[in-house]
Design a protein around this motif. Structure first.
Motif, PDB file in Angstrom:
ATOM      1  N   ASP A   1       0.847  -1.178   0.000  1.00  0.00           N
ATOM      2  CA  ASP A   1       0.000   0.000   0.000  1.00  0.00           C
ATOM      3  C   ASP A   1       0.885   1.231   0.000  1.00  0.00           C
ATOM      4  O   ASP A   1       1.476   1.578   0.992  1.00  0.00           O
ATOM      5  N   GLU A   2       0.976   1.901  -1.127  1.00  0.00           N
ATOM      6  CA  GLU A   2       1.852   3.052  -1.241  1.00  0.00           C
ATOM      7  C   GLU A   2       1.085   4.364  -1.159  1.00  0.00           C
ATOM      8  O   GLU A   2       1.637   5.416  -1.388  1.00  0.00           O
ATOM      9  N   GLY A   3      -0.220   4.326  -0.884  1.00  0.00           N
ATOM     10  CA  GLY A   3      -1.010   5.547  -0.790  1.00  0.00           C
ATOM     11  C   GLY A   3      -0.651   6.326   0.458  1.00  0.00           C
ATOM     12  O   GLY A   3      -0.188   5.787   1.435  1.00  0.00           O
ATOM     13  N   THR A   4      -0.878   7.627   0.414  1.00  0.00           N
ATOM     14  CA  THR A   4      -0.622   8.491   1.549  1.00  0.00           C
ATOM     15  C   THR A   4      -1.948   8.809   2.217  1.00  0.00           C
ATOM     16  O   THR A   4      -2.907   9.162   1.559  1.00  0.00           O
ATOM     17  N   THR A   5      -1.995   8.674   3.506  1.00  0.00           N
ATOM     18  CA  THR A   5      -3.197   8.959   4.277  1.00  0.00           C
ATOM     19  C   THR A   5      -2.834   9.927   5.381  1.00  0.00           C
ATOM     20  O   THR A   5      -1.823   9.756   6.043  1.00  0.00           O
ATOM     21  N   SER A   6      -3.656  10.933   5.565  1.00  0.00           N
ATOM     22  CA  SER A   6      -3.420  11.859   6.666  1.00  0.00           C
ATOM     23  C   SER A   6      -3.557  11.133   7.985  1.00  0.00           C
ATOM     24  O   SER A   6      -4.360  10.220   8.120  1.00  0.00           O
ATOM     25  N   ALA A   7      -2.766  11.567   8.945  1.00  0.00           N
ATOM     26  CA  ALA A   7      -2.860  11.003  10.286  1.00  0.00           C
ATOM     27  C   ALA A   7      -4.177  11.437  10.908  1.00  0.00           C
ATOM     28  O   ALA A   7      -4.758  12.431  10.491  1.00  0.00           O
ATOM     29  N   PRO A   8      -4.669  10.682  11.900  1.00  0.00           N
ATOM     30  CA  PRO A   8      -5.895  11.109  12.581  1.00  0.00           C
ATOM     31  C   PRO A   8      -5.709  12.518  13.132  1.00  0.00           C
ATOM     32  O   PRO A   8      -4.635  12.867  13.616  1.00  0.00           O
ATOM     33  N   SER A   9      -6.760  13.344  13.059  1.00  0.00           N
ATOM     34  CA  SER A   9      -6.650  14.729  13.496  1.00  0.00           C
ATOM     35  C   SER A   9      -6.636  14.860  15.009  1.00  0.00           C
ATOM     36  O   SER A   9      -6.179  15.843  15.541  1.00  0.00           O
TER      37      SER A   9
ATOM     38  N   PHE B   1      -2.245   9.660  16.187  1.00  0.00           N
ATOM     39  CA  PHE B   1      -0.875   9.890  15.722  1.00  0.00           C
ATOM     40  C   PHE B   1      -0.751  11.375  15.467  1.00  0.00           C
ATOM     41  O   PHE B   1      -1.426  11.928  14.611  1.00  0.00           O
ATOM     42  N   ARG B   2       0.096  12.048  16.257  1.00  0.00           N
ATOM     43  CA  ARG B   2       0.169  13.509  16.171  1.00  0.00           C
ATOM     44  C   ARG B   2       1.563  14.001  16.519  1.00  0.00           C
ATOM     45  O   ARG B   2       2.390  13.252  17.040  1.00  0.00           O
TER      46      ARG B   2
ATOM     47  N   ASN C   1       1.446  12.893   7.680  1.00  0.00           N
ATOM     48  CA  ASN C   1       0.835  11.889   6.809  1.00  0.00           C
ATOM     49  C   ASN C   1       1.372  10.499   7.135  1.00  0.00           C
ATOM     50  O   ASN C   1       2.555  10.344   7.432  1.00  0.00           O
ATOM     51  N   ILE C   2       0.511   9.508   7.022  1.00  0.00           N
ATOM     52  CA  ILE C   2       0.915   8.107   7.110  1.00  0.00           C
ATOM     53  C   ILE C   2       1.141   7.651   5.671  1.00  0.00           C
ATOM     54  O   ILE C   2       0.217   7.696   4.865  1.00  0.00           O
ATOM     55  N   THR C   3       2.357   7.207   5.326  1.00  0.00           N
ATOM     56  CA  THR C   3       2.644   6.804   3.948  1.00  0.00           C
ATOM     57  C   THR C   3       2.545   5.296   3.747  1.00  0.00           C
ATOM     58  O   THR C   3       2.396   4.834   2.621  1.00  0.00           O
ATOM     59  N   SER C   4       2.630   4.515   4.810  1.00  0.00           N
ATOM     60  CA  SER C   4       2.357   3.073   4.759  1.00  0.00           C
ATOM     61  C   SER C   4       2.028   2.594   6.163  1.00  0.00           C
ATOM     62  O   SER C   4       2.438   3.206   7.144  1.00  0.00           O
ATOM     63  N   PHE C   5       1.268   1.509   6.227  1.00  0.00           N
ATOM     64  CA  PHE C   5       0.861   0.968   7.526  1.00  0.00           C
ATOM     65  C   PHE C   5       0.678  -0.531   7.379  1.00  0.00           C
ATOM     66  O   PHE C   5       0.097  -0.996   6.396  1.00  0.00           O
ATOM     67  N   ASN C   6       1.165  -1.297   8.353  1.00  0.00           N
ATOM     68  CA  ASN C   6       1.064  -2.751   8.267  1.00  0.00           C
ATOM     69  C   ASN C   6       0.865  -3.333   9.667  1.00  0.00           C
ATOM     70  O   ASN C   6       1.539  -2.942  10.604  1.00  0.00           O
ATOM     71  N   ARG C   7      -0.062  -4.293   9.753  1.00  0.00           N
ATOM     72  CA  ARG C   7      -0.243  -5.065  10.977  1.00  0.00           C
ATOM     73  C   ARG C   7       0.036  -6.518  10.643  1.00  0.00           C
ATOM     74  O   ARG C   7      -0.474  -7.044   9.659  1.00  0.00           O
ATOM     75  N   THR C   8       0.855  -7.184  11.463  1.00  0.00           N
ATOM     76  CA  THR C   8       1.153  -8.599  11.256  1.00  0.00           C
ATOM     77  C   THR C   8       0.975  -9.332  12.584  1.00  0.00           C
ATOM     78  O   THR C   8       1.032  -8.719  13.657  1.00  0.00           O
TER      79      THR C   8
ATOM     80  N   VAL D   1       3.727  11.244  18.609  1.00  0.00           N
ATOM     81  CA  VAL D   1       3.085  10.519  19.700  1.00  0.00           C
ATOM     82  C   VAL D   1       1.958   9.691  19.085  1.00  0.00           C
ATOM     83  O   VAL D   1       1.213  10.185  18.248  1.00  0.00           O
ATOM     84  N   TRP D   2       1.843   8.412  19.490  1.00  0.00           N
ATOM     85  CA  TRP D   2       0.819   7.554  18.894  1.00  0.00           C
ATOM     86  C   TRP D   2       0.103   6.711  19.929  1.00  0.00           C
ATOM     87  O   TRP D   2       0.601   6.481  21.026  1.00  0.00           O
ATOM     88  N   THR D   3      -1.084   6.269  19.511  1.00  0.00           N
ATOM     89  CA  THR D   3      -1.881   5.313  20.269  1.00  0.00           C
ATOM     90  C   THR D   3      -2.359   4.244  19.293  1.00  0.00           C
ATOM     91  O   THR D   3      -2.942   4.557  18.258  1.00  0.00           O
ATOM     92  N   ILE D   4      -2.075   2.980  19.625  1.00  0.00           N
ATOM     93  CA  ILE D   4      -2.521   1.825  18.838  1.00  0.00           C
ATOM     94  C   ILE D   4      -3.538   1.073  19.684  1.00  0.00           C
ATOM     95  O   ILE D   4      -3.311   0.858  20.877  1.00  0.00           O
ATOM     96  N   LYS D   5      -4.645   0.675  19.098  1.00  0.00           N
ATOM     97  CA  LYS D   5      -5.638  -0.176  19.770  1.00  0.00           C
ATOM     98  C   LYS D   5      -5.839  -1.402  18.891  1.00  0.00           C
ATOM     99  O   LYS D   5      -6.326  -1.302  17.775  1.00  0.00           O
TER     100      LYS D   5
END
Length: 136
Positions: free
Chosen positions: A17-25, A50-51, A126-133, A66-70
């Motif tokens: 996934d190479e799309g760019t997504t804005s971080a949560p506001s 993510f801010r 911006n988040i440029t890639s994200f992966n959960r494994t 600073v981030w929070t993962i759930k």
């Protein structure tokens, strides 16, 4: 340390996934469980916050991410993501990769990391890639 960087880079490139997504506001309160079928972002929805955090009032000169993962999955998971900080003209001022490992189902994990930025004013994250494994 080099092994961790290599692992992060390999895992971050794994989803294609190479799309760019804005971080949560803003950070979402972790009181209501979310169903993945209701969120079109899929596993990215696990990155609930993510801010940039400007700590100059505390005498610290650098801005931190600073981030929070759930973990909304049913298995212990590792997360890796790439991000960039850009100014209003679209110029990249900073970028990096973050890793959060061994997050249990339903568990929330928080983290922070310094950047080279001296100010967060007018900067878009911006988040440029994200992966959960799955964790082992």
């Amino acid at each position: 340390m080099i092994v961790i960087v290599v692992v992060v880079l390999v895992v971050a490139q794994g989803d294609g996934d190479e799309g760019t997504t804005s971080a949560p506001s803003k950070t979402v309160t972790d009181t209501t469980p979310r169903e993945k079928t209701q969120d079109p972002r899929g596993e990215r929805a696990d990155l609930v916050g993510f801010r940039l955090d400007d700590r100059s009032a505390a005498g610290i000169t650098n801005v931190w991410v600073v981030w929070t993962i759930k973990n909304s999955s049913s298995e212990k998971s590792d997360y890796s993501w790439d991000w960039e900080a850009v100014d209003a003209g679209g110029t990249r001022l900073a970028d990096g990769s973050q890793l959060e490992i061994n997050v249990q189902p339903g568990q929330t994990a928080r983290g922070e990391y310094p950047t080279t930025l001296k100010s967060a004013k007018g900067i878009k994250l911006n988040i440029t890639s994200f992966n959960r494994t799955a964790s082992y």
